[in-house]
Design an enzyme around this catalytic site. Structure first.
Site, PDB file in Angstrom:
ATOM      1  N   GLY A   1       0.876  -1.174   0.000  1.00 32.66           N
ATOM      2  CA  GLY A   1       0.000   0.000   0.000  1.00 32.66           C
ATOM      3  C   GLY A   1       0.909   1.218   0.000  1.00 32.66           C
ATOM      4  O   GLY A   1       1.468   1.574   1.033  1.00 32.66           O
ATOM      5  N   ALA A   2       1.075   1.815  -1.179  1.00 33.21           N
ATOM      6  CA  ALA A   2       1.988   2.967  -1.283  1.00 33.21           C
ATOM      7  C   ALA A   2       1.204   4.270  -1.331  1.00 33.21           C
ATOM      8  O   ALA A   2       1.588   5.223  -2.000  1.00 33.21           O
ATOM      9  CB  ALA A   2       2.876   2.813  -2.523  1.00 33.21           C
TER      10      ALA A   2
ATOM     11  N   VAL B   1      -0.202   6.879   3.758  1.00 36.63           N
ATOM     12  CA  VAL B   1       0.451   6.373   4.975  1.00 36.63           C
ATOM     13  C   VAL B   1       1.683   5.528   4.626  1.00 36.63           C
ATOM     14  O   VAL B   1       2.756   5.706   5.203  1.00 36.63           O
ATOM     15  CB  VAL B   1      -0.548   5.557   5.831  1.00 36.63           C
ATOM     16  CG1 VAL B   1       0.151   4.919   7.027  1.00 36.63           C
ATOM     17  CG2 VAL B   1      -1.687   6.454   6.307  1.00 36.63           C
ATOM     18  N   GLY B   2       1.521   4.633   3.654  1.00 39.71           N
ATOM     19  CA  GLY B   2       2.639   3.758   3.286  1.00 39.71           C
ATOM     20  C   GLY B   2       3.842   4.549   2.799  1.00 39.71           C
ATOM     21  O   GLY B   2       4.985   4.301   3.207  1.00 39.71           O
TER      22      GLY B   2
ATOM     23  N   ASP C   1       2.151  -1.773  -4.440  1.00 36.28           N
ATOM     24  CA  ASP C   1       0.766  -1.290  -4.479  1.00 36.28           C
ATOM     25  C   ASP C   1       0.058  -1.975  -5.633  1.00 36.28           C
ATOM     26  O   ASP C   1       0.683  -2.297  -6.646  1.00 36.28           O
ATOM     27  CB  ASP C   1       0.729   0.244  -4.669  1.00 36.28           C
ATOM     28  CG  ASP C   1      -0.605   0.837  -4.257  1.00 36.28           C
ATOM     29  OD1 ASP C   1      -0.673   1.472  -3.184  1.00 36.28           O
ATOM     30  OD2 ASP C   1      -1.607   0.652  -5.002  1.00 36.28           O
TER      31      ASP C   1
ATOM     32  N   VAL D   1      -1.431  -1.780   9.639  1.00 36.40           N
ATOM     33  CA  VAL D   1      -1.845  -0.392   9.856  1.00 36.40           C
ATOM     34  C   VAL D   1      -3.260  -0.163   9.302  1.00 36.40           C
ATOM     35  O   VAL D   1      -3.944   0.777   9.670  1.00 36.40           O
ATOM     36  CB  VAL D   1      -0.841   0.581   9.179  1.00 36.40           C
ATOM     37  CG1 VAL D   1      -1.192   2.032   9.478  1.00 36.40           C
ATOM     38  CG2 VAL D   1       0.587   0.300   9.640  1.00 36.40           C
ATOM     39  N   SER D   2      -3.690  -1.056   8.421  1.00 36.46           N
ATOM     40  CA  SER D   2      -4.990  -0.881   7.757  1.00 36.46           C
ATOM     41  C   SER D   2      -6.136  -0.926   8.768  1.00 36.46           C
ATOM     42  O   SER D   2      -6.113  -1.705   9.717  1.00 36.46           O
ATOM     43  CB  SER D   2      -5.191  -1.984   6.716  1.00 36.46           C
ATOM     44  OG  SER D   2      -4.143  -1.965   5.775  1.00 36.46           O
ATOM     45  N   ASN D   3      -7.122  -0.121   8.510  1.00 40.78           N
ATOM     46  CA  ASN D   3      -8.290  -0.043   9.410  1.00 40.78           C
ATOM     47  C   ASN D   3      -9.480  -0.847   8.905  1.00 40.78           C
ATOM     48  O   ASN D   3      -9.566  -1.102   7.718  1.00 40.78           O
ATOM     49  CB  ASN D   3      -8.695   1.427   9.558  1.00 40.78           C
ATOM     50  CG  ASN D   3      -7.886   2.097  10.646  1.00 40.78           C
ATOM     51  OD1 ASN D   3      -7.718   1.545  11.736  1.00 40.78           O
ATOM     52  ND2 ASN D   3      -7.363   3.278  10.354  1.00 40.78           N
TER      53      ASN D   3
ATOM     54  N   HIS E   1      -8.623   0.777  18.607  1.00 39.86           N
ATOM     55  CA  HIS E   1      -8.217   1.991  17.904  1.00 39.86           C
ATOM     56  C   HIS E   1      -9.486   2.642  17.369  1.00 39.86           C
ATOM     57  O   HIS E   1      -9.753   2.647  16.164  1.00 39.86           O
ATOM     58  CB  HIS E   1      -7.265   1.607  16.765  1.00 39.86           C
ATOM     59  CG  HIS E   1      -6.775   2.784  15.969  1.00 39.86           C
ATOM     60  ND1 HIS E   1      -6.204   3.879  16.532  1.00 39.86           N
ATOM     61  CD2 HIS E   1      -6.755   3.008  14.627  1.00 39.86           C
ATOM     62  CE1 HIS E   1      -5.865   4.744  15.583  1.00 39.86           C
ATOM     63  NE2 HIS E   1      -6.198   4.229  14.419  1.00 39.86           N
TER      64      HIS E   1
HETATM   65  N1  APR Z   1      -2.753  -4.682  -2.656  1.00 40.16           N
HETATM   66  C1  APR Z   1      -1.889  -3.647  -2.592  1.00 40.16           C
HETATM   67  N2  APR Z   1      -2.276  -2.368  -2.444  1.00 40.16           N
HETATM   68  C2  APR Z   1      -3.583  -2.118  -2.374  1.00 40.16           C
HETATM   69  C3  APR Z   1      -4.555  -3.145  -2.434  1.00 40.16           C
HETATM   70  C4  APR Z   1      -4.097  -4.478  -2.578  1.00 40.16           C
HETATM   71  N3  APR Z   1      -4.933  -5.500  -2.656  1.00 40.16           N
HETATM   72  N4  APR Z   1      -5.765  -2.559  -2.329  1.00 40.16           N
HETATM   73  C5  APR Z   1      -5.583  -1.237  -2.197  1.00 40.16           C
HETATM   74  N5  APR Z   1      -4.261  -0.966  -2.223  1.00 40.16           N
HETATM   75  C6  APR Z   1      -3.598   0.327  -2.144  1.00 40.16           C
HETATM   76  C7  APR Z   1      -4.296   1.439  -2.903  1.00 40.16           C
HETATM   77  O1  APR Z   1      -3.990   1.385  -4.288  1.00 40.16           O
HETATM   78  C8  APR Z   1      -3.714   2.695  -2.230  1.00 40.16           C
HETATM   79  O2  APR Z   1      -2.569   3.213  -2.917  1.00 40.16           O
HETATM   80  O3  APR Z   1      -3.593   0.802  -0.793  1.00 40.16           O
HETATM   81  C9  APR Z   1      -3.292   2.199  -0.845  1.00 40.16           C
HETATM   82  C10 APR Z   1      -4.019   2.904   0.289  1.00 40.16           C
HETATM   83  O4  APR Z   1      -3.587   4.213   0.301  1.00 40.16           O
HETATM   84  P1  APR Z   1      -4.543   5.474   0.571  1.00 40.16           P
HETATM   85  O5  APR Z   1      -5.846   5.277  -0.146  1.00 40.16           O
HETATM   86  O6  APR Z   1      -3.753   6.706   0.306  1.00 40.16           O
HETATM   87  O7  APR Z   1      -4.874   5.343   2.128  1.00 40.16           O
HETATM   88  P2  APR Z   1      -3.942   5.825   3.341  1.00 40.16           P
HETATM   89  O8  APR Z   1      -4.372   7.171   3.793  1.00 40.16           O
HETATM   90  O9  APR Z   1      -2.523   5.578   3.043  1.00 40.16           O
HETATM   91  O10 APR Z   1      -4.425   4.794   4.479  1.00 40.16           O
HETATM   92  C11 APR Z   1      -4.109   3.420   4.359  1.00 40.16           C
HETATM   93  O11 APR Z   1      -3.909   3.039   6.698  1.00 40.16           O
HETATM   94  O12 APR Z   1      -4.249   4.416   8.530  1.00 40.16           O
HETATM   95  C12 APR Z   1      -4.815   3.435   7.703  1.00 40.16           C
HETATM   96  O13 APR Z   1      -7.183   3.968   7.761  1.00 40.16           O
HETATM   97  C13 APR Z   1      -6.031   3.950   6.964  1.00 40.16           C
HETATM   98  O14 APR Z   1      -6.754   1.754   6.294  1.00 40.16           O
HETATM   99  C14 APR Z   1      -6.126   2.948   5.859  1.00 40.16           C
HETATM  100  C15 APR Z   1      -4.642   2.665   5.561  1.00 40.16           C
END
Ligand code: APR
Length: 315
Positions: free
Chosen positions: A10-11, A14-15, A35, A120-122, A177
């Protein structure tokens, strides 16, 4: 430093911020961003990689073109997920994110079978539980990052209130959380001075409220969720694990009898070391705190029950 390899799945906000924080501090030798949208991973890896051209540590930052590039990571941080959209129910969001976690975990088990997973995912505690169920790994290797962030938010509010002590404020929280998180001012302190001697009960209530709503307060202003503090909290935990520094950090972990619960992931103080959770610290809770902890555990269990009712754990 050779061999200290951190994968970040997940880039997004947050990542990528976690990657940047790790890279500029030189915490690890190599960072691999993965990602589902490969271009995002490539673009962020290029930008972060170029940001450290003047860093003496020279962390290598690359993008995974394929999940197989996440080979032999020491730690894998999971930040993949989708945010809640207005038309989604809580159950919809839970199912969508749990499926993403399942997909991601399959790749980690295949390519980095010895890694420590930092989730870290919610919704955090539920996703950490899903990882536990999917992997079947020893619970010390599955850690949810939440208390590190909530504790930083609580410290910030305390420092804003008293006007000093930034960088020397230690806080502790337990529970989920979310809305039932339990900040513990009784065992928090500024420079070793107990909070009770610095802040009135009334002010403390306000601090607890703002800590609990810390994420929502940022969303209100920014229109998106926070990433600097989460990113730094992630890098702090990664450093503690890689360095075996044995710091105490509130983290979501699978309980197996501690605090009177089993088969649930919830925030408690743990000692972080090279094997992940080195030790779970059991705080003595009075009757009121036990009641609050139960409400917190119940709210997490509700989420797990939704997944169970929807057949998530069967497939
Ligand atoms: N495999 C890899 N990456 C994925 C997948 C998957 N199956 N599904 C979604 N993603 C990627 C998306 O393409 C996106 O770039 O996960 C990334 C999530 O990033 P953002 O939408 O910017 O979310 P972000 O604010 O980084 O939060 C990510 O962390 O704090 C928690 O609640 C927040 O659950 C959320 C996570």
């Amino acid at each position: 430093m050779v061999g200290r390899k951190v994968g970040i799945i997940g880039a997004g906000f947050v990542g990528a911020t976690a990657a940047y924080s790790l890279a500029i501090q030189g915490t690890c030798h190599q960072i691999i961003l993965y990602d589902i949208n490969t271009d995002i991973a490539i673009g962020k890896a290029l930008d972060i990689g170029q940001s450290i051209s003047y860093s003496p540590k020279g962390t290598i930052v690359t993008a995974a073109k394929d999940a197989s590039d996440l080979k032999d990571c020491d730690i894998v941080v999971i930040t993949a997920g989708v945010p809640r959209k207005s038309e989604m129910t809580r159950a919809d969001l839970l199912m969508i994110n749990a499926k993403i976690i399942k997909d991601v975990v399959g790749n980690i088990m295949k390519y980095s079978p010895n890694a420590i997973i930092l989730c870290v995912s919610n919704p955090l505690d539920i996703m950490n539980y899903v990882i536990h169920k999917m992997t079947g790994w020893e619970r010390s290797r599955i850690i949810g990052m939440a208390g590190a962030l909530d504790g930083a938010r609580m410290a910030y509010q305390i420092n804003q209130k008293v006007g000093y002590g930034s960088g020397q404020t230690s806080t502790m929280l337990i529970g989920d959380h979310g809305q039932y998180m339990i900040p513990l001012p009784e065992i928090s302190a500024v420079g070793g001075v107990p909070l009770g001697q610095l802040i009135s009960k009334e002010d403390m209530e306000g601090i607890i409220e703002r800590t609990r709503n810390g994420g929502a307060e940022i969303v209100k202003h920014l229109g998106t969720s926070a990433y600097y503090a989460p990113g730094y909290a992630i890098s702090t935990m990664v450093a503690a694990i890689l360095d075996d520094s044995r710091i105490i950090m509130p983290s979501s972990v699978i309980l197996d009898g501690e605090y009177g619960y089993r088969d649930i992931s919830v925030g408690v103080p743990v000692v972080l070391g090279v094997r992940g959770v080195h030790k779970i610290i059991e705080l003595e809770l009075d009757a009121e705190l036990k009641e609050k902890f139960k409400a917190s555990v119940d709210s997490i269990q509700e989420g797990i029950d939704i997944l169970t009712e929807n057949g998530f754990f069967e497939s």
